[in-house]
Scaffold this motif. Structure first.
Motif, PDB file in Angstrom:
ATOM      1  N   VAL A   1       2.023  -8.780  -1.185  1.00  0.00           N
ATOM      2  CA  VAL A   1       1.117  -9.838  -1.649  1.00  0.00           C
ATOM      3  C   VAL A   1      -0.200  -9.823  -0.881  1.00  0.00           C
ATOM      4  O   VAL A   1      -1.247 -10.175  -1.443  1.00  0.00           O
TER       5      VAL A   1
ATOM      6  N   ALA B   1      -3.009 -11.950  -3.069  1.00  0.00           N
ATOM      7  CA  ALA B   1      -2.355 -12.984  -3.860  1.00  0.00           C
ATOM      8  C   ALA B   1      -2.050 -14.184  -2.979  1.00  0.00           C
ATOM      9  O   ALA B   1      -1.296 -14.064  -2.012  1.00  0.00           O
TER      10      ALA B   1
ATOM     11  N   GLN C   1       1.487 -14.355  -6.342  1.00  0.00           N
ATOM     12  CA  GLN C   1       2.376 -13.558  -5.493  1.00  0.00           C
ATOM     13  C   GLN C   1       3.519 -12.967  -6.305  1.00  0.00           C
ATOM     14  O   GLN C   1       3.861 -11.791  -6.143  1.00  0.00           O
TER      15      GLN C   1
ATOM     16  N   ALA D   1       2.152 -10.123  -8.228  1.00  0.00           N
ATOM     17  CA  ALA D   1       1.935  -8.944  -7.376  1.00  0.00           C
ATOM     18  C   ALA D   1       3.255  -8.217  -7.112  1.00  0.00           C
ATOM     19  O   ALA D   1       3.305  -6.979  -7.122  1.00  0.00           O
TER      20      ALA D   1
END
Length: 336
Positions: A159, A164, A170, A173
């Protein structure tokens, strides 16, 4: 990087940095959700129990109704005493109990299922309550998905590299990382168990391995994530045999509620990578949720890694070599 999960990192770094992190694409939600109605047949045969067996117990998962599917049992064929029960996470199951069995035992369940395309709710400025009595479980480790310092470090690296910040970004990602760096490949040994360290090392496997990695990384960052398993249907309408299971995942944020993802289908179908972040298609039926499961009544063997195939015990000892078959037949609209 010297970690196993990042030995391909240099190959994908530029790609991941260029990936935008949209919430969900408008194309995913164009039109009404697609719907599919079909007959699903689940059958298992337990071979003759060892001589002298006093009691035989057989458990089958039972498909359930929820917001994404309506399930009706049309026919249930079973010898001996059988009961429909509910166990962990609201999972439904069929328990068959026989005393002094002498012959092979066949159990069959025939369903009618209407499955709807499962779409993520749109993000909102407010908070969406989780409404899940097992909320704490979806942040806890599984036996094969530990949440140790190494897993947390790998998750943070993913992340951080994607810049993110929010839980939704997140999770996106992590999804992008898993889809980009894991190959759907059922060769060799070790795949299919949902072992996060196997997935990090081998970088290939089936849906169980993909989603062990996704779920483990989400939970390591404090994002609730849950595992579901059932059966896939081919997108073409018709009838036929289903060879094996399929599993998928959801994650939760207060702004979106539960968001469906299917990382392994995205890896197999790169053109649909955007679709499978926020959608489960209608070509599936869900049976159970969660891992490390105890059944009802409780089995004497160890908790089940996941529960989709039948499980049996003879005098409390697990039986192997159970035979099973699964078939589907689509129901046309004018037949309903």
């Amino acid at each position: 990087m010297d970690s196993l999960c990042f030995r391909w990192r240099s190959l994908w770094a530029a790609l991941l940095l260029l990936m935008s992190l949209p919430h969900f694409t408008s194309a995913q939600f164009a039109g009404a959700p697609r719907v599919r109605t079909f007959i699903f047949e689940y059958q298992t045969t337990v071979p003759a129990a060892p001589p002298g067996t006093r009691q035989l117990d057989v458990w089958l998962p039972v498909a359930h109704s929820d917001s994404a599917q309506d399930v009706q049992i049309l026919q249930l064929d079973s010898p001996g005493k059988h009961t429909l029960t509910t166990s962990q996470h609201g999972n439904q199951l069929l328990h068959v109990h026989l005393r002094r069995p002498r012959q092979p035992v066949t159990v069959a369940v025939r369903y009618q299922v209407t499955r709807r395309e499962h779409r993520a709710p749109q993000s909102t400025a407010g908070r969406i309550p989780m409404q899940d009595p097992d909320s704490a479980r979806w942040l806890a480790p599984d036996r094969l998905v530990p949440l140790d310092d190494q897993i947390r470090r790998w998750a943070r690296e993913v992340v951080t590299e994607a810049h993110a910040a929010t839980p939704l970004d997140q999770a996106r990602a992590i999804y992008n990382h898993v889809v980009a760096t894991v190959k759907y490949d059922k060769t060799g040994q070790g795949w299919g168990r949902g072992d996060i360290y196997y997935a990090c090392d081998a970088r290939h496997g089936n849906c169980t391995d993909f989603h062990a990695l996704f779920i483990g990384y989400c939970r390591a960052l404090g994002i609730p994530a849950r595992f579901s398993i059932g059966f896939p249907l081919p997108p073409e309408r018709g009838s036929g045999e289903v060879k094996g299971y399929h599993c998928w995942a959801e994650f939760y944020t207060p702004q979106t509620g539960w968001v469906p993802i299917d990382a392994s289908e995205a890896a197999k179908n790169p053109a649909r990578r955007e679709y499978y972040f926020g959608t489960h298609d209608e070509n599936r039926v869900e049976f159970t949720r969660g891992r490390d499961l105890t059944l009802t009544p409780r089995q004497q063997g160890a908790p089940l890694n996941y529960f989709i195939y039948p499980y049996a015990e003879a005098d409390g000892k697990p039986l192997e070599n159970l035979q099973h078959s699964f078939r589907y037949q689509d129901v046309l609209a004018d037949e309903l």
